[in-house]
Design a protein around this motif. Structure first.
Motif, PDB file in Angstrom:
ATOM      1  N   ARG A   1       2.189  -7.237 -24.013  1.00  0.00           N
ATOM      2  CA  ARG A   1       1.494  -7.104 -25.240  1.00  0.00           C
ATOM      3  C   ARG A   1       1.365  -8.353 -25.928  1.00  0.00           C
ATOM      4  O   ARG A   1       0.397  -8.912 -26.264  1.00  0.00           O
ATOM      5  CB  ARG A   1       2.886  -6.638 -26.223  1.00  0.00           C
ATOM      6  CG  ARG A   1       2.300  -5.829 -27.443  1.00  0.00           C
ATOM      7  CD  ARG A   1       3.285  -5.175 -28.237  1.00  0.00           C
ATOM      8  NE  ARG A   1       4.335  -5.756 -28.660  1.00  0.00           N
ATOM      9  CZ  ARG A   1       5.438  -5.512 -28.663  1.00  0.00           C
ATOM     10  NH1 ARG A   1       5.840  -4.381 -28.028  1.00  0.00           N
ATOM     11  NH2 ARG A   1       6.503  -5.994 -29.326  1.00  0.00           N
ATOM     12  N   TRP A   2       2.096  -9.432 -25.507  1.00  0.00           N
ATOM     13  CA  TRP A   2       1.943 -10.757 -25.930  1.00  0.00           C
ATOM     14  C   TRP A   2       0.753 -11.354 -25.236  1.00  0.00           C
ATOM     15  O   TRP A   2      -0.287 -11.927 -25.771  1.00  0.00           O
ATOM     16  CB  TRP A   2       3.120 -11.532 -25.768  1.00  0.00           C
ATOM     17  CG  TRP A   2       4.330 -11.356 -26.639  1.00  0.00           C
ATOM     18  CD1 TRP A   2       4.040 -10.644 -27.785  1.00  0.00           C
ATOM     19  CD2 TRP A   2       5.639 -11.865 -26.740  1.00  0.00           C
ATOM     20  NE1 TRP A   2       5.342 -10.887 -28.646  1.00  0.00           N
ATOM     21  CE2 TRP A   2       6.282 -11.473 -27.937  1.00  0.00           C
ATOM     22  CE3 TRP A   2       6.233 -12.887 -26.031  1.00  0.00           C
ATOM     23  CZ2 TRP A   2       7.456 -11.684 -28.407  1.00  0.00           C
ATOM     24  CZ3 TRP A   2       7.514 -13.218 -26.262  1.00  0.00           C
ATOM     25  CH2 TRP A   2       8.074 -12.737 -27.660  1.00  0.00           C
ATOM     26  N   LEU A   3       0.745 -10.911 -23.856  1.00  0.00           N
ATOM     27  CA  LEU A   3      -0.426 -11.650 -23.016  1.00  0.00           C
ATOM     28  C   LEU A   3      -1.598 -11.109 -23.607  1.00  0.00           C
ATOM     29  O   LEU A   3      -2.689 -12.054 -23.726  1.00  0.00           O
ATOM     30  CB  LEU A   3      -0.233 -11.185 -21.645  1.00  0.00           C
ATOM     31  CG  LEU A   3       0.562 -12.469 -20.599  1.00  0.00           C
ATOM     32  CD1 LEU A   3       0.616 -11.761 -19.303  1.00  0.00           C
ATOM     33  CD2 LEU A   3      -0.192 -13.472 -20.808  1.00  0.00           C
TER      34      LEU A   3
ATOM     35  N   ARG B   1       6.834  -6.072 -23.872  1.00  0.00           N
ATOM     36  CA  ARG B   1       6.863  -7.232 -24.499  1.00  0.00           C
ATOM     37  C   ARG B   1       5.789  -8.309 -23.918  1.00  0.00           C
ATOM     38  O   ARG B   1       4.747  -8.510 -24.497  1.00  0.00           O
ATOM     39  CB  ARG B   1       7.975  -7.914 -24.925  1.00  0.00           C
ATOM     40  CG  ARG B   1       7.638  -8.711 -26.237  1.00  0.00           C
ATOM     41  CD  ARG B   1       9.014  -9.258 -26.550  1.00  0.00           C
ATOM     42  NE  ARG B   1       9.902  -8.253 -27.500  1.00  0.00           N
ATOM     43  CZ  ARG B   1      11.087  -8.657 -27.937  1.00  0.00           C
ATOM     44  NH1 ARG B   1      11.784  -9.741 -27.541  1.00  0.00           N
ATOM     45  NH2 ARG B   1      11.789  -7.494 -28.478  1.00  0.00           N
ATOM     46  N   PRO B   2       6.145  -8.666 -22.762  1.00  0.00           N
ATOM     47  CA  PRO B   2       5.217  -9.606 -22.097  1.00  0.00           C
ATOM     48  C   PRO B   2       3.811  -9.192 -21.880  1.00  0.00           C
ATOM     49  O   PRO B   2       2.743 -10.124 -22.423  1.00  0.00           O
ATOM     50  CB  PRO B   2       5.695 -10.052 -20.570  1.00  0.00           C
ATOM     51  CG  PRO B   2       6.991  -9.264 -20.610  1.00  0.00           C
ATOM     52  CD  PRO B   2       7.118  -8.088 -21.775  1.00  0.00           C
TER      53      PRO B   2
ATOM     54  N   ARG C   1      -2.442  -4.343 -25.395  1.00  0.00           N
ATOM     55  CA  ARG C   1      -1.626  -4.980 -26.525  1.00  0.00           C
ATOM     56  C   ARG C   1      -0.965  -3.808 -27.460  1.00  0.00           C
ATOM     57  O   ARG C   1       0.049  -4.209 -28.346  1.00  0.00           O
ATOM     58  CB  ARG C   1      -2.940  -5.069 -27.454  1.00  0.00           C
ATOM     59  CG  ARG C   1      -2.697  -5.918 -28.806  1.00  0.00           C
ATOM     60  CD  ARG C   1      -3.562  -6.634 -29.557  1.00  0.00           C
ATOM     61  NE  ARG C   1      -3.208  -7.171 -30.576  1.00  0.00           N
ATOM     62  CZ  ARG C   1      -4.058  -7.974 -31.609  1.00  0.00           C
ATOM     63  NH1 ARG C   1      -5.294  -7.958 -31.208  1.00  0.00           N
ATOM     64  NH2 ARG C   1      -3.471  -8.665 -32.509  1.00  0.00           N
TER      65      ARG C   1
ATOM     66  N   THR D   1       1.879  -4.699 -33.852  1.00  0.00           N
ATOM     67  CA  THR D   1       1.688  -6.063 -33.993  1.00  0.00           C
ATOM     68  C   THR D   1       0.565  -6.414 -35.074  1.00  0.00           C
ATOM     69  O   THR D   1       0.397  -7.491 -35.434  1.00  0.00           O
ATOM     70  CB  THR D   1       0.959  -6.652 -32.803  1.00  0.00           C
ATOM     71  OG1 THR D   1      -0.013  -5.814 -32.235  1.00  0.00           O
ATOM     72  CG2 THR D   1       2.034  -6.835 -31.525  1.00  0.00           C
TER      73      THR D   1
ATOM     74  N   THR E   1      -2.238  -9.817 -26.411  1.00  0.00           N
ATOM     75  CA  THR E   1      -2.617 -10.096 -27.748  1.00  0.00           C
ATOM     76  C   THR E   1      -3.375 -11.483 -27.921  1.00  0.00           C
ATOM     77  O   THR E   1      -4.281 -12.136 -28.456  1.00  0.00           O
ATOM     78  CB  THR E   1      -1.556 -10.270 -28.639  1.00  0.00           C
ATOM     79  OG1 THR E   1      -0.866  -8.988 -28.524  1.00  0.00           O
ATOM     80  CG2 THR E   1      -1.664 -10.488 -29.911  1.00  0.00           C
ATOM     81  N   ALA E   2      -2.555 -12.654 -26.937  1.00  0.00           N
ATOM     82  CA  ALA E   2      -2.872 -13.862 -26.956  1.00  0.00           C
ATOM     83  C   ALA E   2      -4.428 -13.979 -26.333  1.00  0.00           C
ATOM     84  O   ALA E   2      -5.250 -14.651 -26.997  1.00  0.00           O
ATOM     85  CB  ALA E   2      -2.052 -14.605 -25.916  1.00  0.00           C
TER      86      ALA E   2
ATOM     87  N   ARG F   1      -2.560 -11.603 -39.105  1.00  0.00           N
ATOM     88  CA  ARG F   1      -3.316 -11.698 -38.035  1.00  0.00           C
ATOM     89  C   ARG F   1      -4.568 -12.548 -38.112  1.00  0.00           C
ATOM     90  O   ARG F   1      -5.154 -12.237 -39.023  1.00  0.00           O
ATOM     91  CB  ARG F   1      -3.512 -10.496 -37.336  1.00  0.00           C
ATOM     92  CG  ARG F   1      -3.188 -10.458 -35.987  1.00  0.00           C
ATOM     93  CD  ARG F   1      -3.031  -9.006 -35.342  1.00  0.00           C
ATOM     94  NE  ARG F   1      -3.800  -7.916 -36.356  1.00  0.00           N
ATOM     95  CZ  ARG F   1      -4.878  -7.623 -36.098  1.00  0.00           C
ATOM     96  NH1 ARG F   1      -5.742  -7.873 -35.241  1.00  0.00           N
ATOM     97  NH2 ARG F   1      -5.514  -6.664 -36.923  1.00  0.00           N
TER      98      ARG F   1
END
Lengths: 310, 214
Positions: A126-128, A123-124, A118, A5, A130-131, A10
């Protein structure tokens, strides 16, 4: 970089995503200068004198200003030679240490999980992660504290005082810890993970037994630097009226009316306490790390608030 | 939600204050930080020591303690400035230490050969620093400096604690009237995030332009 990512777009990229930018090559101490000759030595001496005079002038001007308002009078400083005053302030320092320790443990654990999240292939997750990290590191802690102070009671949650400081600080610092740990994991050579997997270890085992021990050792100095930043953050206990050093200083100064003296002493205590931690971080950084194999130009884990250095 | 519209005036003023504070303090921190970094690598030992002491002081002492010292305590010694300039000055001094550290980490990326080459060309110490080392260091330090600027943006919120009416303190006041903490503070948080995002994107773009590919 091979980070899934990471990219320079970023929002708050640490040094992690940017190999060229922040990689501190620990070159054999680069000497900027030649061995000085007689002329240069004279110039250096001249400049030394100029700088010393300028600094001395600055200090003298400050002292004269302080003296003209009677701030240097002995009776304004002697109270700080007495044990009860120090005892009073040290109770504050103990509060600072307690809060910092709680945040370090909780934030460190959460940060570790977030870093793994992360970098997770799911994927979910990782996204969570990162967010969460990107939100938590770009919102001022003070705002989080206000949210905690005023928001949670409205939801019927009223936590003990220390948690009103510790929870917002944990939210903010876990993101910083996560980025440091992530930088450490990314800095590790890929072969380590591949070797673990090829030995028949499961992915989780490889992470736990091979990757993390090395990554954490690699980023220990940055973790200590983050600890300094965290101790500084606990001064926000001043806002929530939690008994830590700065709040204690505030209460003390409202009794003895020695504002300058009290806050200078408080500042000094912070300086000594954090200075010790910073020195430890510098030592750890300078220590040759024989046992952690890593890429030639490993990314330097630099927390947003404290750029890492040697 | 209507109260956001009703109090748009004060909120926008506060937002303006925050942004101006961040800009002025940011520029100040950049200039001062570069100077401190230059002093840190200068051949004059006293200058190096002073720069080291400067960074150590500001890196190890909490910003809030410094703000309180400057705003509430120093007036006792007759050192009074208007509130907002005082906080901006403290912010600039504080973040300058971090800028200096970032620039110095950039100095480490300047190759040995560069310095040897400038020596071979007969440049003086000052020229080497000014023309060769610092420009490259600054270019290599774009991303770390961007991070310092994001931290600075977030740290302007601490001005609320000493009574400057900037965004955080304005929304806090609004909340005391409206009692909608979650909505109000989340909105303010989004504003801060947006500013951090702008700085981050800006730094990223600048870095792609400035980065020296080695």
């Amino acid at each position: 970089m091979t980070a899934p990512t990471s990219s320079s777009s970023r929002p708050a990229g640490t040094g992690t995503g940017t190999g060229t930018a922040a990689s501190v090559r620990r070159a054999p101490t680069v000497s900027l200068y030649d061995e000085p000759g007689p002329r240069t030595r004279r110039a250096i001496r001249l400049w030394s004198v100029v700088v010393v005079l300028a600094l001395a002038g600055l200090v003298a001007a400050g002292l004269v200003q302080f003296g003209s308002r009677g701030q240097l009078d002995a009776d304004r400083w002697t109270p700080f030679l007495s044990w009860p005053i120090w005892q009073y302030l040290l109770v504050g320092l103990w509060g600072t240490i307690q809060a910092a320790a709680l945040v370090a443990v909780l934030g460190g654990a959460l940060g570790l999980l977030l870093a793994l999240g992360r970098l997770s292939p799911r994927r979910p997750l990782r996204w969570l992660s990162t967010a969460y990290i990107e939100v938590a590191r770009t919102v001022p802690v003070l705002l989080l504290i206000y949210l905690m102070l005023f928001g949670l009671p409205q939801l019927g949650l009223d936590l003990p005082l220390i948690w009103k400081l510790v929870v917002p600080l944990t939210v903010a610092n876990s993101a910083a810890f996560a980025e440091i740990v992530r930088a450490g994991i990314l800095g590790l050579s890929r072969g380590q993970r591949e070797a673990g997997l090829s030995l028949g270890l499961s992915s989780a085992q490889t992470t736990r037994l091979v990757v993390l021990p090395q990554a954490l050792r690699f980023v220990t100095p940055s973790l200590v630097t983050q600890l300094v930043s965290l101790v500084k953050d606990t001064s926000l206990g001043y806002i929530v009226a939690f008994t830590e050093l700065l709040y204690r200083g505030q209460v003390l100064s409202s009794f003895n009316h020695l504002l300058i003296q009290t806050f200078l002493v408080v500042t000094l205590v912070y300086l000594v306490f954090n200075g010790a931690l910073s020195t430890l971080a510098a030592r750890l950084r300078a220590r040759p790390s024989r046992r952690s194999p890593r890429r030639a130009a490993a990314p330097v884990p630099a927390p947003a608030s404290a750029p890492a250095l040697d | 939600m209507d109260f956001f519209v009703d109090s748009a005036g004060p909120l926008l003023t506060a937002l303006g204050t925050t942004i101006v504070m961040a800009l002025v303090a940011g520029v100040g921190a950049l200039v001062l930080g570069t100077l401190v970094a230059a002093a840190r690598i200068s051949p004059v030992p006293v200058l190096r020591g002073a720069a080291w002491a400067y960074t150590q002081f500001f890196v190890n002492v909490p910003l809030l303690a410094l703000l309180i010292l400057a705003v509430f305590a120093l007036p006792d010694a007759g050192l009074i400035m208007p509130l907002a300039p005082t906080t901006v000055l403290v912010l600039a001094l504080y973040e300058a230490a971090y800028v200096a550290e970032a620039v110095r980490s950039g100095v480490n990326t300047v190759g040995n050969g560069q310095i040897e080459a400038s020596r071979a060309l007969g440049l003086t110490l000052g020229q080497t620093l000014r023309l060769v080392v610092l420009p490259q260091s600054l270019r290599a330090a774009v991303q770390p400096i961007g991070n310092v600027m994001i931290a600075l943006t977030m740290n302007t919120a601490l001005a609320a604690a000493v009574g400057v009416v900037e965004l955080t303190s304005a929304v806090n006041k609004l909340n005391l009237v409206q009692a909608q903490p979650i909505l109000i503070f989340t909105a303010a948080g989004l504003v801060y995030m947006a500013r951090a995002l702008v700085i981050g994107l800006g730094a990223g773009r600048l870095e792609r332009k400035a980065a020296i590919v080695r």
